[in-house]
Design a protein around this motif. Structure first.
Motif, mmCIF file in Angstrom:
data_model
loop_
_atom_site.group_PDB
_atom_site.id
_atom_site.type_symbol
_atom_site.label_atom_id
_atom_site.label_comp_id
_atom_site.label_asym_id
_atom_site.label_seq_id
_atom_site.Cartn_x
_atom_site.Cartn_y
_atom_site.Cartn_z
ATOM 1 N N ASN A 99 -2.567 9.277 4.139
ATOM 2 C CA ASN A 99 -1.116 9.073 4.151
ATOM 3 C C ASN A 99 -0.595 9.155 2.724
ATOM 4 O O ASN A 99 -1.361 9.163 1.768
ATOM 5 C CB ASN A 99 -0.753 7.715 4.764
ATOM 6 C CG ASN A 99 -0.896 7.727 6.273
ATOM 7 O OD1 ASN A 99 -0.710 8.741 6.920
ATOM 8 N ND2 ASN A 99 -1.236 6.575 6.823
ATOM 9 N N LYS A 100 0.704 9.187 2.611
ATOM 10 C CA LYS A 100 1.304 9.241 1.272
ATOM 11 C C LYS A 100 2.016 7.944 0.964
ATOM 12 O O LYS A 100 2.442 7.204 1.855
ATOM 13 C CB LYS A 100 2.274 10.407 1.183
ATOM 14 C CG LYS A 100 3.507 10.237 2.071
ATOM 15 C CD LYS A 100 4.475 11.359 1.911
ATOM 16 C CE LYS A 100 5.670 11.115 2.828
ATOM 17 N NZ LYS A 100 6.681 12.116 2.698
ATOM 18 N N THR A 105 0.818 -1.208 0.000
ATOM 19 C CA THR A 105 0.000 0.000 0.000
ATOM 20 C C THR A 105 0.852 1.259 0.000
ATOM 21 O O THR A 105 0.569 2.208 -0.731
ATOM 22 C CB THR A 105 -0.932 0.016 1.238
ATOM 23 O OG1 THR A 105 -1.748 -1.158 1.201
ATOM 24 C CG2 THR A 105 -1.810 1.243 1.257
ATOM 25 N N THR A 106 1.916 1.281 0.816
ATOM 26 C CA THR A 106 2.700 2.507 0.975
ATOM 27 C C THR A 106 3.882 2.604 0.029
ATOM 28 O O THR A 106 4.395 3.693 -0.215
ATOM 29 C CB THR A 106 3.241 2.621 2.413
ATOM 30 O OG1 THR A 106 4.174 1.546 2.637
ATOM 31 C CG2 THR A 106 2.118 2.591 3.439
ATOM 32 N N GLY A 107 4.357 1.467 -0.451
ATOM 33 C CA GLY A 107 5.550 1.482 -1.292
ATOM 34 C C GLY A 107 6.834 1.446 -0.484
ATOM 35 O O GLY A 107 7.922 1.390 -1.051
ATOM 36 N N THR A 153 9.054 6.604 12.819
ATOM 37 C CA THR A 153 7.705 6.786 13.358
ATOM 38 C C THR A 153 6.728 6.799 12.189
ATOM 39 O O THR A 153 7.127 7.023 11.042
ATOM 40 C CB THR A 153 7.579 8.110 14.146
ATOM 41 O OG1 THR A 153 7.731 9.196 13.225
ATOM 42 C CG2 THR A 153 8.606 8.197 15.268
ATOM 43 N N PRO A 154 5.450 6.564 12.462
ATOM 44 C CA PRO A 154 4.465 6.612 11.385
ATOM 45 C C PRO A 154 4.400 7.977 10.688
ATOM 46 O O PRO A 154 3.803 8.103 9.618
ATOM 47 C CB PRO A 154 3.143 6.284 12.087
ATOM 48 C CG PRO A 154 3.549 5.461 13.265
ATOM 49 C CD PRO A 154 4.860 6.055 13.704
ATOM 50 N N ALA A 155 5.013 8.990 11.259
ATOM 51 C CA ALA A 155 5.036 10.318 10.629
ATOM 52 C C ALA A 155 5.706 10.272 9.260
ATOM 53 O O ALA A 155 5.503 11.182 8.448
ATOM 54 C CB ALA A 155 5.750 11.315 11.535
ATOM 55 N N ILE A 156 6.464 9.216 8.991
ATOM 56 C CA ILE A 156 7.096 9.083 7.682
ATOM 57 C C ILE A 156 6.044 9.031 6.579
ATOM 58 O O ILE A 156 6.308 9.360 5.434
ATOM 59 C CB ILE A 156 8.018 7.832 7.640
ATOM 60 C CG1 ILE A 156 8.918 7.870 6.414
ATOM 61 C CG2 ILE A 156 7.218 6.551 7.693
ATOM 62 C CD1 ILE A 156 9.993 6.799 6.406
ATOM 63 N N LEU A 157 4.814 8.651 6.933
ATOM 64 C CA LEU A 157 3.725 8.538 5.958
ATOM 65 C C LEU A 157 2.865 9.798 5.876
ATOM 66 O O LEU A 157 1.940 9.858 5.072
ATOM 67 C CB LEU A 157 2.820 7.352 6.331
ATOM 68 C CG LEU A 157 3.505 5.995 6.457
ATOM 69 C CD1 LEU A 157 2.547 4.973 7.026
ATOM 70 C CD2 LEU A 157 4.041 5.550 5.110
ATOM 71 N N LYS A 158 3.170 10.770 6.709
ATOM 72 C CA LYS A 158 2.337 11.982 6.806
ATOM 73 C C LYS A 158 2.220 12.671 5.439
ATOM 74 O O LYS A 158 3.212 12.985 4.797
ATOM 75 C CB LYS A 158 2.968 12.921 7.828
ATOM 76 C CG LYS A 158 2.067 13.990 8.325
ATOM 77 C CD LYS A 158 2.772 14.716 9.466
ATOM 78 C CE LYS A 158 1.881 15.753 10.085
ATOM 79 N NZ LYS A 158 2.545 16.431 11.178
#
Length: 176
Positions: free
Chosen positions: A173-174, A128-130, A140-145
């Motif tokens: 998310n990105k 999903t995220t790549g 941290t999940p902030a990497i997907l912000k």
């Protein structure tokens, strides 16, 4: 009349004979004690140590139950070892099943520690995220912000997680 030299020789000979008899009689007793301790104490303790080492290394399949000989301390330790080994086997089976479910879930799953550092992700997350697991573990999940939600959104998000232990909603998310 007795000669002191002859009495001394007789006493010395008697002492040597007594010492020799003591050694001859003690040797079989010492061998029996050594055999008994080896058979009843040392060997079971060595088997327990080997089994615990295998469990610690995750090689639970090779560990065998120990025979229980009596209700003494060694027998009780062997019985406890067998219970621990059985429980470790059950936990390992549960872990394997959980890992299969985790890896094959259709939803992306992220597991974090108390400091919100990513400890593990599943295959759906990477698809999903790549991001590969290696790229995000320790982050941290902030990497997907994505930047589509503001600071108030994340303040409410973390407050709900900290107070209730859960949050329900949608986050933008990105992808990588």
């Amino acid at each position: 009349e007795i000669s002191l030299a002859r009495a001394n020789d007789t006493t010395r000979q008697f002492g040597l004979n007594a010492l020799l008899a003591g050694v001859v009689l003690s040797l079989p007793l010492a061998l029996f004690i050594w055999y008994f301790i080896t058979r009843m104490v040392t060997r079971p303790l060595q088997q327990m140590t080997d089994g615990l080492r295998q469990i610690a290394e995750g090689d639970i399949e090779e560990v065998r139950e120990l025979p229980i000989h009596g209700n003494d301390e060694v027998g009780m330790a062997a019985e406890s070892f067998n219970r621990v080994m059985g429980k470790a086997h059950e936990l390992l089976q549960e872990q394997r099943m959980s890992r299969i479910v985790f890896d094959n879930a259709l939803e992306g799953i992220t597991v974090t520690d108390a400091q919100a550092r990513i400890k593990m992700v599943n295959r759906a997350f990477t698809e999903t995220t790549g991001y590969s697991a290696e790229e995000v573990i320790g982050q941290t999940p902030a990497i997907l912000k994505s930047g589509k939600q503001g600071a108030d959104f994340y303040a409410n998000f973390w407050a709900a997680l900290n107070e209730k232990g859960e949050w329900r909603g949608e986050i933008w998310n990105k992808r990588k």
